[in-house]
Scaffold this active site. Structure first.
Site, PDB file in Angstrom:
ATOM      1  N   SER A 142       0.842  -0.879  -0.277  1.00 49.30           N
ATOM      2  CA  SER A 142       0.268  -0.462   0.371  1.00 49.30           C
ATOM      3  C   SER A 142       0.456   1.576   0.183  1.00 49.30           C
ATOM      4  O   SER A 142       2.191   1.460   0.493  1.00 49.30           O
ATOM      5  CB  SER A 142      -0.983   0.178   1.156  1.00 49.30           C
ATOM      6  OG  SER A 142      -1.807   1.383   1.519  1.00 49.30           O
ATOM      7  N   TYR A 167      -2.193  -0.138   9.816  1.00 52.53           N
ATOM      8  CA  TYR A 167      -2.560  -1.238   8.873  1.00 52.53           C
ATOM      9  C   TYR A 167      -1.390  -1.185   7.657  1.00 52.53           C
ATOM     10  O   TYR A 167      -0.996  -1.515   7.267  1.00 52.53           O
ATOM     11  CB  TYR A 167      -3.297  -0.080   8.255  1.00 52.53           C
ATOM     12  CG  TYR A 167      -3.832  -0.643   6.877  1.00 52.53           C
ATOM     13  CD1 TYR A 167      -3.930  -1.799   6.191  1.00 52.53           C
ATOM     14  CD2 TYR A 167      -3.639   0.429   5.072  1.00 52.53           C
ATOM     15  CE1 TYR A 167      -5.085  -1.970   4.125  1.00 52.53           C
ATOM     16  CE2 TYR A 167      -3.889  -0.202   4.304  1.00 52.53           C
ATOM     17  CZ  TYR A 167      -4.286  -1.536   3.835  1.00 52.53           C
ATOM     18  OH  TYR A 167      -4.547  -1.441   2.570  1.00 52.53           O
TER      19      TYR A 167
END
Length: 350
Positions: A142, A167
């Site tokens: 990501s 995350y």
């Protein structure tokens, strides 16, 4: 004809990827936990597009779809015995791991979901790839790994040691774990740092969906950091095209890699990291304007402060991916949002 496992196949990107691979003739097995992070009906509808009737799904049971080259299984990645049996039975050439607990803000509320799915689940994928001699593991990282970095555009040569959400930390961990397996066991791995993906069948917790739903209902949209945000919005079709190009290109060890001048995106092991984005970031104001134009309706804006875990800007340097694979995103925010809005109106009949 390759045998390919796509995890997260009922998810937004996984659904589009599985469809493209099926259409080009690969034998695809889709795996998804079908958790309730967002509405299950949307996940079931995606699977229906792939020829899977959700009423036939039983956890752990591989079922065939309407097309001969697609099967689906509901399974959690933390189910190592089940995952190992699936690998043994199917003998995958390529594994594309898109399954993960998504969402930056949700990681502030339910951190354990990220450890179970993104850490425990990912090491299980690595172990299965290792023991069953998978030829290539491609996995979703990501853009959030860039964290506190403010140097633009984000390059895979930049430091990513300062994440600002769990995350992001879990995705950085995936990159480190993948390198370990590439180094120790010669497992070819490619990580893709995805930048703000949007498009038809998108996630209900993301801005395109939230904004479209609110504007159509005449409700205010929440504009974080008072709109002073920049995102490298990337249309899902461009992302999927890039993933397919990468999946077909197995990374080789770099014999010229110098640990004294270490490029973190390469290695003496068969390991590679790429950014995959639009390489053309737009402001939140531009994005809202494109949404308003596609809807033919003006938004009511509620200005909000910056949210914990968010970053002000993202901007992908995709020159390495372009040089190695020919990747070239081509969908403008105006075209992409029109296609999303058209899908939304059709799907929800509004």
């Amino acid at each position: 004809m390759k045998r390919i496992l796509v995890t997260g196949a009922a998810g937004f990107i996984g659904f589009h990827l599985a469809k493209q691979l099926i259409d080009r003739g690969d034998f695809v097995v889709g795996l998804d936990s079908l958790n309730d992070y967002y509405e299950l009906d949307l996940k079931h509808a995606r699977l229906a597009q792939l020829g899977i009737d959700h009423s036939r799904i039983h956890p752990g049971e591989l079922i065939s779809g309407a097309q001969a080259n697609f099967s689906f299984v509901q399974m959690n990645l933390d189910d190592l015995p089940g995952l190992d049996q699936l690998f043994q039975d199917q003998d995958f050439d390529v594994v594309i791991n898109l399954a993960a607990q998504a969402g930056v803000r949700y990681s502030l509320i339910n951190p354990h979901a990220y450890i179970n799915s993104n850490i425990v689940g990912f090491v299980n994928v690595l172990e299965c790839c290792r023991h069953h001699k998978t030829k290539h593991l491609v996995y979703a990282s990501s853009s959030s790994v860039y964290g506190l970095n403010t140097e633009m555009p984000f390059s895979t040569a930049h430091n990513v040691d300062h994440p600002v959400s769990l995350y992001a930390a879990s995705k950085k961990s995936n990159e480190l774990m993948a390198h370990t397996y590439s180094h120790l066991y010669g497992l070819p791995t490619t990580g893709l740092r995805l930048f703000t993906v949007y498009g038809p069948w998108g996630r209900p917790d993301m801005a395109p969906f939230l904004f479209t739903k609110a504007i159509l209902a005449g409700e205010p949209i929440k504009v974080f950091n008072e709109g002073k945000m920049i995102r490298d919005f990337t249309f899902v079709g461009d992302i999927v095209a890039g993933i397919v190009l990468v999946a077909d290109r197995i990374p080789a060890p770099n014999p010229n890699w110098n640990p004294a001048l270490a490029d973190p995106a390469r290695s003496s092991a068969p390991y590679r990291i790429y950014n995959i984005g639009n390489n053309l970031p737009v402001s939140l104001a531009e994005f809202i304007a494109a949404t308003e134009k596609a809807l033919g309706k003006v938004a009511i804006k509620q200005m909000m402060p910056m949210q914990p875990g968010d970053v002000v800007a993202t901007f992908a340097d995709v020159s390495d991916l372009e040089a190695d694979t020919g990747y070239k995103p081509s969908t403008s925010i105006q075209e992409g949002m029109q296609r999303f809005v058209d899908w939304y109106r059709d799907y929800y009949q509004v």
